[in-house]
Design a protein around this motif. Structure first.
Motif, PDB file in Angstrom:
ATOM      1  N   TRP A 193     -18.145  -5.414   2.941  1.00 28.59           N
ATOM      2  CA  TRP A 193     -19.002  -4.532   2.175  1.00 28.59           C
ATOM      3  C   TRP A 193     -19.881  -5.279   1.181  1.00 28.59           C
ATOM      4  O   TRP A 193     -19.556  -6.372   0.741  1.00 28.59           O
ATOM      5  CB  TRP A 193     -18.141  -3.546   1.388  1.00 28.59           C
ATOM      6  N   LEU A 194     -20.965  -4.626   0.813  1.00 27.93           N
ATOM      7  CA  LEU A 194     -21.807  -5.008  -0.317  1.00 27.93           C
ATOM      8  C   LEU A 194     -22.575  -6.300  -0.134  1.00 27.93           C
ATOM      9  O   LEU A 194     -23.209  -6.760  -1.055  1.00 27.93           O
ATOM     10  CB  LEU A 194     -20.960  -5.122  -1.606  1.00 27.93           C
ATOM     11  N   ASN A 195     -22.507  -6.905   1.037  1.00 25.00           N
ATOM     12  CA  ASN A 195     -23.198  -8.142   1.422  1.00 25.00           C
ATOM     13  C   ASN A 195     -22.728  -9.368   0.638  1.00 25.00           C
ATOM     14  O   ASN A 195     -23.329 -10.430   0.730  1.00 25.00           O
ATOM     15  CB  ASN A 195     -24.731  -7.988   1.380  1.00 25.00           C
ATOM     16  N   LEU A 196     -21.666  -9.262  -0.148  1.00 20.83           N
ATOM     17  CA  LEU A 196     -21.154 -10.436  -0.859  1.00 20.83           C
ATOM     18  C   LEU A 196     -20.332 -11.329   0.068  1.00 20.83           C
ATOM     19  O   LEU A 196     -20.350 -12.550  -0.064  1.00 20.83           O
ATOM     20  CB  LEU A 196     -20.292 -10.018  -2.049  1.00 20.83           C
ATOM     21  N   ASN A 197     -19.589 -10.743   0.964  1.00 17.31           N
ATOM     22  CA  ASN A 197     -18.635 -11.467   1.789  1.00 17.31           C
ATOM     23  C   ASN A 197     -18.883 -11.260   3.266  1.00 17.31           C
ATOM     24  O   ASN A 197     -19.556 -10.299   3.684  1.00 17.31           O
ATOM     25  CB  ASN A 197     -17.201 -11.001   1.486  1.00 17.31           C
ATOM     26  N   MET A 251     -12.201  -9.025  -2.233  1.00 19.78           N
ATOM     27  CA  MET A 251     -12.840  -8.492  -1.041  1.00 19.78           C
ATOM     28  C   MET A 251     -12.446  -9.363   0.149  1.00 19.78           C
ATOM     29  O   MET A 251     -12.380 -10.583   0.040  1.00 19.78           O
ATOM     30  CB  MET A 251     -14.357  -8.489  -1.208  1.00 19.78           C
ATOM     31  N   ARG A 252     -12.143  -8.735   1.262  1.00 22.58           N
ATOM     32  CA  ARG A 252     -11.752  -9.454   2.471  1.00 22.58           C
ATOM     33  C   ARG A 252     -12.761 -10.547   2.816  1.00 22.58           C
ATOM     34  O   ARG A 252     -13.966 -10.374   2.712  1.00 22.58           O
ATOM     35  CB  ARG A 252     -11.659  -8.462   3.640  1.00 22.58           C
ATOM     36  N   GLY A 253     -12.235 -11.717   3.265  1.00 22.12           N
ATOM     37  CA  GLY A 253     -13.089 -12.740   3.836  1.00 22.12           C
ATOM     38  C   GLY A 253     -13.488 -13.842   2.880  1.00 22.12           C
ATOM     39  O   GLY A 253     -12.752 -14.216   1.964  1.00 22.12           O
ATOM     40  N   ILE A 254     -14.704 -14.352   3.066  1.00 23.40           N
ATOM     41  CA  ILE A 254     -15.230 -15.506   2.338  1.00 23.40           C
ATOM     42  C   ILE A 254     -16.641 -15.176   1.857  1.00 23.40           C
ATOM     43  O   ILE A 254     -17.412 -14.519   2.562  1.00 23.40           O
ATOM     44  CB  ILE A 254     -15.251 -16.762   3.255  1.00 23.40           C
ATOM     45  N   PRO A 255     -17.018 -15.565   0.638  1.00 27.00           N
ATOM     46  CA  PRO A 255     -18.373 -15.268   0.148  1.00 27.00           C
ATOM     47  C   PRO A 255     -19.445 -15.853   1.070  1.00 27.00           C
ATOM     48  O   PRO A 255     -19.365 -17.001   1.499  1.00 27.00           O
ATOM     49  CB  PRO A 255     -18.409 -15.929  -1.236  1.00 27.00           C
ATOM     50  N   ARG A 256     -20.474 -15.070   1.328  1.00 23.54           N
ATOM     51  CA  ARG A 256     -21.573 -15.510   2.188  1.00 23.54           C
ATOM     52  C   ARG A 256     -22.276 -16.730   1.598  1.00 23.54           C
ATOM     53  O   ARG A 256     -22.733 -17.606   2.340  1.00 23.54           O
ATOM     54  CB  ARG A 256     -22.562 -14.367   2.397  1.00 23.54           C
ATOM     55  N   GLN A 257     -22.347 -16.805   0.273  1.00 28.20           N
ATOM     56  CA  GLN A 257     -23.015 -17.957  -0.330  1.00 28.20           C
ATOM     57  C   GLN A 257     -22.219 -19.241  -0.078  1.00 28.20           C
ATOM     58  O   GLN A 257     -22.793 -20.324   0.053  1.00 28.20           O
ATOM     59  CB  GLN A 257     -23.238 -17.738  -1.822  1.00 28.20           C
ATOM     60  N   VAL A 258     -20.889 -19.129   0.005  1.00 24.50           N
ATOM     61  CA  VAL A 258     -20.064 -20.309   0.280  1.00 24.50           C
ATOM     62  C   VAL A 258     -20.317 -20.806   1.696  1.00 24.50           C
ATOM     63  O   VAL A 258     -20.395 -22.015   1.947  1.00 24.50           O
ATOM     64  CB  VAL A 258     -18.571 -19.969   0.061  1.00 24.50           C
ATOM     65  N   VAL A 259     -20.477 -19.853   2.629  1.00 26.93           N
ATOM     66  CA  VAL A 259     -20.792 -20.233   4.015  1.00 26.93           C
ATOM     67  C   VAL A 259     -22.178 -20.863   4.074  1.00 26.93           C
ATOM     68  O   VAL A 259     -22.389 -21.898   4.725  1.00 26.93           O
ATOM     69  CB  VAL A 259     -20.701 -19.010   4.944  1.00 26.93           C
ATOM     70  N   ALA A 318     -31.296 -11.877  -0.521  1.00 28.21           N
ATOM     71  CA  ALA A 318     -31.224 -12.671   0.703  1.00 28.21           C
ATOM     72  C   ALA A 318     -31.012 -14.157   0.426  1.00 28.21           C
ATOM     73  O   ALA A 318     -30.436 -14.869   1.257  1.00 28.21           O
ATOM     74  CB  ALA A 318     -32.505 -12.468   1.525  1.00 28.21           C
ATOM     75  N   ASP A 319     -31.447 -14.614  -0.750  1.00 30.41           N
ATOM     76  CA  ASP A 319     -31.257 -16.030  -1.088  1.00 30.41           C
ATOM     77  C   ASP A 319     -30.068 -16.224  -2.038  1.00 30.41           C
ATOM     78  O   ASP A 319     -30.023 -17.168  -2.817  1.00 30.41           O
ATOM     79  CB  ASP A 319     -32.529 -16.631  -1.680  1.00 30.41           C
ATOM     80  N   PHE A 320     -29.120 -15.262  -1.983  1.00 30.98           N
ATOM     81  CA  PHE A 320     -27.837 -15.364  -2.689  1.00 30.98           C
ATOM     82  C   PHE A 320     -27.983 -15.427  -4.206  1.00 30.98           C
ATOM     83  O   PHE A 320     -27.364 -16.242  -4.880  1.00 30.98           O
ATOM     84  CB  PHE A 320     -27.030 -16.568  -2.177  1.00 30.98           C
TER      85      PHE A 320
END
Length: 438
Positions: free
Chosen positions: A150-154, A118-126, A69-71
């Motif tokens: 998928w996989l909670n990365l993006n 993987m489609r999109g943008i990394p969640r950590q970058v956001v 959850a904290d990347f």
């Protein structure tokens, strides 16, 4: 109309790391497979070396590359949130090198280099709210939290915001600077068809200044999107992940037939990586093994891929190929069907399936016979259904001349077996069946 930017006028032939190495593939393993392709396959038209998913995820392991959850662990990116290769597995990517040293190695071998995204943008970058290159925007303005990947990365991108396209443009300009020739984008064709994002990736390639193949994954892509996907990608998955069992292979006959109206130069329905050779050495499915497909089933797969002009992306570790795998990959007459035939179509479906295509000569016909049943059986096709009369027949797998046939072509085939033939109408001069691919 197909999108043909000069890189996929024929179905791409190459190797993908996923089926054998999961996300754990290393620089040394990529180089070893490139060396094998250079020495054994390049002269037969094989050229793409593709690193599959999570090359920016740190370290190695047997589990899926997820973040807490904290990347944690942190994906490797630059200051603008653009993905960089993990240096544990790809040491030449140190600093700002990225994949350029590895791509240069592949190019020096006379081959082409590809990666997975993987489609999109990394969640950590956001979460870090990094700047979007070339804009006044920040990452938290373009991430679409309702389309998590998928996989909670993006997470997905809000393509209604022009800055989302700017982020893709920047990532692809970076890929172009490394020398990337092929990009496989995942979580974009199914289960939801992401039309706006597909268009965004195609636009990013065009703006990158470097022609690249755009491959979409996974499947099954819906045929209702056929016109759009053919105009915006070079290849797209028609099924979910394919592994080495007959039931999965058998299901592909109907899917490839359904996609016939959308098959064209620059637009290739993709039945997934070829699960032949040494598989799952580091995951992802089952124990390390050579393919569970029988020898007859493996030939049927290659025959089906060839007569349907499918992309051939080999899944097994090339360095572990035996003579049987190498023979499947280097039959010039069979590969010529995949690369150079026209008007490919199914004549009959069901247990005894028959496909045909036109040879480049304009007079000869290619015919593929399939026995999808569980026992040996005769499979036949009337020559009238091929638009020809008496013809001489060449077995493309063996190279043997089978003489002249009248009325129909009939062959006894083993369970799950196949045959691939070239028919030359009487009165015409046969052309060489030992065609090499330039």
């Amino acid at each position: 109309m197909a999108w043909d930017n000069g890189v996929a006028s024929t179905p791409p032939l190459g190797w993908n790391s996923y089926d054998s190495f999961n996300w754990n593939v290393t620089e040394a393993q990529v180089k070893a497979n490139a060396d094998y392709m250079r020495d054994n396959l390049k002269q037969h038209g094989w050229q793409y070396i593709v690193i599959d998913w999570a090359w920016y995820y740190p370290g190695r392991g047997t589990g899926s590359p997820n973040q807490s959850a904290d990347f944690q662990p942190r994906l490797r990116t630059d200051a603008n949130g653009l993905l960089l290769p993990d240096t544990t597995r790809f040491p030449s990517a140190e600093g700002t090198n990225g994949f350029k040293p590895l791509a240069d190695y592949v190019h020096t071998a006379g081959l082409k280099f590809g990666v997975h995204l993987m489609r999109g943008i990394p969640r950590q970058v956001v979460a870090d709210n990094l700047p979007v290159p070339g804009t006044n925007c920040r990452a938290n303005e373009i991430g679409n939290t309702t389309t998590a990947a998928w996989l909670n990365l993006n997470q997905g991108l809000d393509m209604a915001d022009p800055c989302a396209q700017s982020y893709l443009d920047a990532q692809f300009k970076l890929l172009a600077s490394w020398g990337v020739d092929y990009v496989k984008v995942d979580d974009i064709a199914a289960p939801t068809y992401r039309q706006a994002e597909i268009e965004g990736y195609g636009l990013a390639i065009r703006r990158s200044g470097r022609p690249m193949v755009l491959s979409l994954s996974p499947g099954p892509t819906s045929t209702s999107n056929g016109s759009h996907v053919a105009a915006n990608a070079h290849m797209w998955r028609v099924v979910n992940d394919l592994w080495d069992n007959w039931e999965a292979l058998d299901a592909l006959f109907e899917r490839l037939h359904a996609w016939t109206p959308h098959r064209a130069p620059g637009a290739w329905p993709d039945p997934d990586m070829i699960p032949i050779g040494r598989l799952s050495q580091q995951g992802p499915v089952g124990s390390p093994r050579y393919s569970n497909l029988t020898a007859d089933e493996q030939r049927t797969l290659m025959t089906l891929w060839s007569i349907t002009r499918s992309p051939m992306m080999w899944g097994g570790d090339l360095t572990r190929n035996r003579a049987s795998e190498l023979a499947l990959m280097t039959n010039a007459a069979v590969l010529a069907v995949d690369q150079h035939s026209r008007n490919n179509r199914q004549l009959y479906g069901g247990t005894n399936t028959v496909w045909t295509a036109d040879a480049p000569s304009g007079t000869d016909k290619y015919v593929a016979l399939f026995n999808r049943g569980g026992v040996t059986a005769d499979v036949s096709v009337p020559l009238a259904d091929l638009g020809t009369g008496s013809a001489t027949v060449t077995d493309l797998w063996s190279g043997a001349s089978l003489g002249t046939v009248d009325g129909s072509l009939s062959r006894s085939l083993p369970a799950h077996g196949s045959g691939l033939y070239r028919l030359t109408p009487q009165g015409t001069t046969p052309t060489s069946t030992r065609m090499f691919i330039a």
